[in-house]
Write a protein that holds these residues in place. Structure first.
Motif, short mmCIF file in Angstrom:
data_model
loop_
_atom_site.label_atom_id
_atom_site.label_comp_id
_atom_site.label_asym_id
_atom_site.label_seq_id
_atom_site.Cartn_x
_atom_site.Cartn_y
_atom_site.Cartn_z
N GLY A 259 1.02 -1.02 -0.05
CA GLY A 259 -0.09 0.08 -0.18
C GLY A 259 0.81 1.24 0.46
N ARG A 260 1.97 1.61 0.64
CA ARG A 260 3.04 2.63 0.62
C ARG A 260 3.40 2.53 -0.79
N PHE A 261 3.80 1.29 -1.61
CA PHE A 261 4.37 1.48 -2.23
C PHE A 261 3.21 2.09 -3.70
N LEU A 262 1.80 2.46 -3.45
CA LEU A 262 1.04 1.99 -4.49
C LEU A 262 1.25 4.01 -4.14
N ARG A 263 1.36 4.28 -2.77
CA ARG A 263 0.66 5.54 -2.37
C ARG A 263 2.31 6.30 -2.56
N GLU A 264 3.50 5.84 -1.85
CA GLU A 264 4.25 6.74 -2.18
C GLU A 264 5.29 6.69 -3.46
N GLU A 265 5.25 5.88 -4.00
CA GLU A 265 6.02 5.79 -5.43
C GLU A 265 5.06 5.71 -6.54
N LEU A 266 4.63 4.73 -6.72
CA LEU A 266 4.49 4.21 -7.81
C LEU A 266 2.67 5.54 -8.55
N VAL A 267 1.77 5.59 -7.62
CA VAL A 267 0.84 6.92 -7.92
C VAL A 267 1.10 8.21 -8.13
N PRO A 268 2.58 8.80 -7.43
CA PRO A 268 3.40 10.34 -7.42
C PRO A 268 3.78 10.16 -9.01
N LEU A 269 4.84 8.94 -9.52
CA LEU A 269 5.01 9.20 -11.05
C LEU A 269 4.72 9.30 -11.82
N ILE A 270 3.10 8.20 -11.63
CA ILE A 270 1.62 8.74 -12.91
C ILE A 270 1.70 9.72 -12.61
N GLU A 271 1.44 10.68 -11.40
CA GLU A 271 0.62 11.73 -11.96
C GLU A 271 1.30 12.80 -12.07
N SER A 272 2.78 12.11 -12.02
CA SER A 272 3.66 13.30 -12.65
C SER A 272 3.98 13.11 -14.06
N ALA A 273 3.81 12.16 -14.41
CA ALA A 273 4.13 12.01 -16.34
C ALA A 273 2.34 11.89 -16.90
N TYR A 274 1.47 12.05 -16.05
CA TYR A 274 0.41 11.86 -17.01
C TYR A 274 -1.24 12.93 -16.43
N ARG A 275 -1.43 13.79 -17.17
CA ARG A 275 -2.33 14.62 -16.95
C ARG A 275 -3.61 14.37 -15.99
N THR A 276 -3.97 14.22 -14.60
CA THR A 276 -4.68 13.17 -14.29
C THR A 276 -5.68 14.73 -13.29
N THR A 277 -6.78 14.01 -12.93
CA THR A 277 -7.08 14.81 -11.96
C THR A 277 -7.19 14.63 -10.17
N GLY A 278 -6.36 13.92 -9.91
CA GLY A 278 -6.47 13.20 -8.55
C GLY A 278 -7.44 11.96 -8.35
N VAL A 279 -8.13 12.27 -8.71
CA VAL A 279 -9.36 11.22 -8.61
C VAL A 279 -8.82 9.54 -8.82
N ARG A 280 -9.09 8.91 -7.84
CA ARG A 280 -8.09 7.65 -8.41
C ARG A 280 -8.83 6.47 -7.27
N SER A 281 -9.93 5.41 -8.57
CA SER A 281 -9.76 4.31 -8.38
C SER A 281 -8.65 3.31 -8.80
N PHE A 282 -9.02 2.74 -6.97
CA PHE A 282 -8.55 1.07 -6.94
C PHE A 282 -9.48 0.13 -7.66
N SER A 283 -8.52 -1.21 -8.02
CA SER A 283 -9.53 -2.67 -8.68
C SER A 283 -8.55 -3.26 -7.76
N GLY A 284 -9.03 -4.79 -7.18
CA GLY A 284 -8.60 -6.05 -7.34
C GLY A 284 -9.28 -7.14 -7.60
N THR A 285 -9.24 -7.88 -7.11
CA THR A 285 -9.66 -9.37 -7.57
C THR A 285 -9.42 -10.84 -6.90
N SER A 286 -9.98 -10.96 -6.62
CA SER A 286 -9.65 -12.36 -5.75
C SER A 286 -8.87 -12.23 -4.19
#
Length: 271
Positions: free
Chosen positions: A133-160
């Motif tokens: 969870g920290r990896f998502l919040r502190e590493e991946l999401v900041p990377l994506i939000e710096s590289a792409y035009r995002t609104t800051g509205v985030r959804s998480f999807s997971g199966t099983s």
């Protein structure tokens, strides 16, 4: 050994190697795909796909491949888009990206693969989920939000097991401003939650009754985790959180097949 028997044994080995690592409450392993007898025509995207990217996490020590879907018009506009972060990208990216594309849904999809053989059994479960969870919040999401035009509205999807991961993150969401706006949890392996996980949710509720998120739950009943999903839903409905919206749909499919129809249904519920 006859040639026919040899081919049958080879096919059996191939099928068993595709296991997803998660399992339903009766111990059935989660397999998201069955090899097709013949490939169909290649899908032509209206949007754009960027495959085979990767991020090395300092937090977990693992490198995770990921894929990105950008909606139609992204390259020629200055618009910003909400983002869906989906687990198990090694299986789900083709179907999930095509479902968004066919809808012309104005959303970015980031599909993260597990970081090695059955790494999902670590990262998506109770012991590894805090670090992931920290990896998502502190590493991946900041990377994506710096590289792409995002609104800051985030959804998480997971199966099983991915659904279990989402449940664990939701139970410890920030009391002031939840990190994820929507949680899409498909036939989650909630049977694997521990008493400590329940206590985390109780502590979160005691800290604040406000939880402005949309919780989208699906269950599989042929067979699947439907009983555990119903109990999980009941716990959250019983809390009467302020701002929490819950949707649930039951699918008459096996646990292994619930991801695609669940995502197809859920993406119409979010913006």
């Amino acid at each position: 050994m006859s040639r026919r028997l040899s081919l049958l044994l080879s096919l059996a080995c191939l099928l068993s190697a595709c296991g997803g690592g998660g399992s339903s409450s009766d111990g059935t392993p989660w397999v998201t795909q069955t090899p097709a007898s013949a490939p169909g025509p290649a899908y032509v995207y209206a949007g754009t796909v960027e495959r085979d990217k990767s991020i090395a996490s300092r937090i977990t020590g693992i490198t995770y491949p990921y894929h990105v879907y950008l909606p139609e018009g992204y390259a020629t506009s200055d618009k910003r888009y909400p983002v869906i972060y989906a687990t198990d990208g090694q299986w789900t990216f083709p179907a999930f990206s095509q479902l968004l594309d066919k809808r012309r849904k104005p959303m970015i999809l980031v599909n993260i693969e597990q970081g090695g053989p059955d790494r999902r059994a670590v990262d998506y479960t109770v012991n590894g989920a805090p670090a992931y969870g920290r990896f998502l919040r502190e590493e991946l999401v900041p990377l994506i939000e710096s590289a792409y035009r995002t609104t800051g509205v985030r959804s998480f999807s997971g199966t099983s097991y991915g659904g279990l991961l989402g449940a664990l993150m939701l139970s410890t969401e920030d009391v002031k401003a939840p990190f994820f706006t929507n949680y899409l949890l498909f036939d989650g392996s909630f049977w694997a939650m521990t008493a400590r996980n329940i206590q985390d949710e109780e502590a979160r509720f005691s800290a604040s009754r406000r939880l402005p998120v949309r919780l989208i739950l699906s269950s599989a009943n042929a067979p699947g985790n439907v009983r555990d999903v119903i109990l999980y839903e009941a716990r959250y409905r019983g809390r009467a959180y302020e701002g929490l919206i819950i949707d649930r749909k039951d699918f008459n499919v096996a646990h292994n097949d619930v991801g695609d129809p669940s995502f197809d249904w859920a993406i119409d519920l979010i913006d």
